[in-house]
Design an enzyme around this catalytic site. Sequence first.
Site, PDB file in Angstrom:
ATOM      1  CG  HIS A  98      -1.951  23.364  30.969  1.00  0.00           C
ATOM      2  ND1 HIS A  98      -0.985  24.351  30.923  1.00  0.00           N
ATOM      3  CD2 HIS A  98      -2.987  23.827  30.208  1.00  0.00           C
ATOM      4  CE1 HIS A  98      -1.422  25.350  30.172  1.00  0.00           C
ATOM      5  NE2 HIS A  98      -2.631  25.059  29.729  1.00  0.00           N
ATOM      6  CE  LYS A 131      -0.555  22.403  27.344  1.00  0.00           C
ATOM      7  NZ  LYS A 131      -1.283  22.274  26.084  1.00  0.00           N
TER       8      LYS A 131
END
Length: 244
Positions: free
Chosen positions: A138, A142
């Site tokens: 990600h 995040k």
Amino acid sequence: MNIALIGYGKMGKEVEQVAKGRGLTVSKVFDLHNNSGGVGLTGESLKKVDVCIEFSTPGVVIDNIAAVAGCGKNIVVGTTGWYDKLDQVKKIVKEHKIGFLYAPNFSLGINIFAQVVSHAAHLMDRYTQYDAAVMEHHHRGKVDSPSGTALTIASSILQGMKRKTEILSETSHGPIKSHQLHVASSRFGSVTGTHAVVFDSEADSIELVHTAKNRSGFALGAVVAAEWLKGKRGFYTMRDVITL
Ligand SMILES: NC(=O)c1ccc[n+]([C@@H]2O[C@H](COP(=O)([O-])OP(=O)(O)OC[C@H]3O[C@@H](n4cnc5c(N)ncnc54)[C@H](OP(=O)(O)O)[C@@H]3O)[C@@H](O)[C@H]2O)c1
């Protein structure tokens, strides 16, 4: 069908677009300004609403659920970070006999992916030649690692492959034991989320990969869930929606 949006941030706005595109009417929108502590959610303000879709913040979601339930209305909840209060919410849903549906990840694709992985894990169980692993990456901002979705996918592999009994999401600093399922996470740049599951043997390797392209998948899943929940009572997740 009439929906109300509770929370009008990034997700609320995305849901509005998708809902309108599917011919739904967004009859009410609630944000912090008209709904502090859930005070905007009344029998009068929700009179015409079939289902509420909630994407707000963990600090206000329980008040919102309680207020919507008090009005006897159905609700789809996308807000994350409140799952320690699941029992409390189940009680509210039962007491007010409403329809309730939540998912940590509403993406249709990821929910279909999770079921494909679960089925594959059951198939793999008896073929001990195959090891399994979960990988996800990600964007660098995040907040959680591993992702909640990766852990959900890992749990479903554990259910299918009885010889895997433990999720290892930290760096192992040594060999991985055969009963451990490694979940590896990387964070970099601005990449969109990718979840991959690999079943590997000496002869070959099977890779299942889901890559998110944008937020519209979450919004579509939430709207599909709201359409599904209309007129229903009880406590549901996306697994109930995405089923054979
Ligand atoms: N389940 C999934 O698939 C999924 C996918 C993406 C995101 N999420 C989750 O969804 C939530 C929202 O994400 P986001 O990106 O849309 O966040 P966001 O852009 O920060 O939006 C949050 C919204 O909540 C509103 N809000 C605050 N207090 C409220 C109240 N009492 N009543 C109604 N609305 C209130 C805010 O209003 P103001 O603008 O007035 O402050 C804002 O519009 C997060 O928990 C996120 O983790 C879940």
